[in-house]
Scaffold this active site. Sequence first.
Site, PDB file in Angstrom:
ATOM      1  N   PHE A 109      -1.702  -4.485  -2.439  1.00  0.00           N
ATOM      2  CA  PHE A 109      -2.635  -3.413  -2.778  1.00  0.00           C
ATOM      3  C   PHE A 109      -2.985  -3.382  -4.264  1.00  0.00           C
ATOM      4  CE2 PHE A 109       1.228  -1.193  -4.004  1.00  0.00           C
ATOM      5  CZ  PHE A 109       0.826  -0.228  -4.940  1.00  0.00           C
ATOM      6  N   LYS A 110      -2.124  -3.955  -5.099  1.00  0.00           N
ATOM      7  CA  LYS A 110      -2.393  -3.945  -6.535  1.00  0.00           C
ATOM      8  C   LYS A 110      -3.698  -4.684  -6.881  1.00  0.00           C
ATOM      9  CE  LYS A 110       1.749  -2.147  -6.926  1.00  0.00           C
ATOM     10  NZ  LYS A 110       2.851  -2.621  -7.722  1.00  0.00           N
ATOM     11  N   ASP A 111      -4.114  -5.620  -6.027  1.00  0.00           N
ATOM     12  CA  ASP A 111      -5.355  -6.354  -6.289  1.00  0.00           C
ATOM     13  C   ASP A 111      -6.561  -5.430  -6.352  1.00  0.00           C
ATOM     14  OD1 ASP A 111      -4.292  -9.002  -6.346  1.00  0.00           O
ATOM     15  OD2 ASP A 111      -4.221  -9.024  -4.163  1.00  0.00           O
ATOM     16  N   THR A 142       2.799  -6.083  -8.731  1.00  0.00           N
ATOM     17  CA  THR A 142       1.916  -5.852  -9.873  1.00  0.00           C
ATOM     18  C   THR A 142       1.758  -7.118 -10.706  1.00  0.00           C
ATOM     19  OG1 THR A 142       2.316  -3.480 -10.064  1.00  0.00           O
ATOM     20  CG2 THR A 142       1.679  -4.614 -12.062  1.00  0.00           C
TER      21      THR A 142
END
Length: 460
Positions: A109-111, A142
């Site tokens: 999800f950090k993308d 991250t």
Amino acid sequence: MKYISTRGNIAPVGFKDAVMMGLATDGGLLLPERFPVIDDGTLSAWRSLPYRELAFQVISRFVDDIPAADLKNLIDKSYDSFAHEEITPVVAKNGVHILELFHGPTLAFKDVALQLLGNLFEYLLKESGRKMNIVGATSGDTGSAAIYGVRGKENINIFILHPYGKTSPIQARQMTTVLDANVFNIAVNGTFDDCQNIVKDLFNDLPFKEQYALGAVNSINWARVLAQVVYYFYAWFRVTDSQESPVVFSVPTGNFGDIFAGYVAKRMGLPIAKLLLATNENNILTRFINDGDYSKGSVVQTVSPSMDIQVASNFERYLYYLFDESPARVRECFSQFAATGRMTFTAEELERVRKDFASRSVNEEETLETIAAFHLETSYILDPHTAVGVKAAQDCAAGSTVVCLATAHPAKFAEAVEKATGNRPPLPGSLEGIEQLPTRCEVMPADRATIQNYVAEKAL
């Protein structure tokens, strides 16, 4: 739109300065002076927007110092690297809706935020003629997302600290196999909290921060949180058909950044019934919500390593609002925490917390059982972090419309999935052959001076 510090000792700054500052110069975290409120008419107008357009509509409410056309181009460019046309699709499985946040280049999800942040940095550095040395800490995802966001970009070096041997093997290789000249991986003999504390110390050393033009990619950077607000709106539109449809979001989190983005969406007017904070055995946030106990413990290593955190760096942003936007109360609370390892709250404050949040801590046995049972019933494979969120939803939100945030692709945690199901998940194309690629990484002690000297030596 101006940005202020949770600790109250900086003059308000614009969005561009907030992005470049990262951690506020008074040691606090940056927040908008106000939240734009989205009315029912605007919500209706946004319902059918594709992801990129929705992202522009949400993010532009917080940005008034970048031309609209430039901002739209930055957003569009950021999501060109995603493998799914919807960017963050929602799938219905076994009574819950899974918000898939793992279709970016590093499968986490950090993308969603770091592709945008990397492009923002490049844009702002080119505009100003400046250089930047990014320093960040990661518990797993991250680091690779930040590296992929800025690898090969001009005027940027990136230094990422991760706890040596405490990420998944795939997570470590996604970072250390990137051999671009501007990428520096540091494996720290310690915990994620050690890494995070060193990074915060470097940013709080203002002469060092200024001399070496340090930039932040951790969720202490407001742009990270802002980009994540978008997918709460996007998911809500996918699982509702009217404005009177409150939704529970179950969020596996350790650092409070992802769930704080949901809190921002709620403050903007999104009908969120409850934010369900799901933790593993590192449950300081669950203890806070359920028992009023925010006290530092020892980090427990689990199969969901991105949540193996004790001190949640984004928690300060929420405390600012819990304390009625009082910087003095925030400063007092963190002074108490530094001295005693705990924070205390009034009964009235805790009552307010529970209006917005519920929480459940899910242990390793329950996590693996959830992966196994969910796969048996649906053939869908949960990664261990998502499984924590699904288990929390099953126990705490039965009968509600629930969206569970799927924070990583299961192939990043193949060992845990195999332990739960008996089979390793299939590797997506981006991970094939990664175990044979050459790596580059420096192993260092959890010592600020050692790491500070290394950054100074390699900085632009």
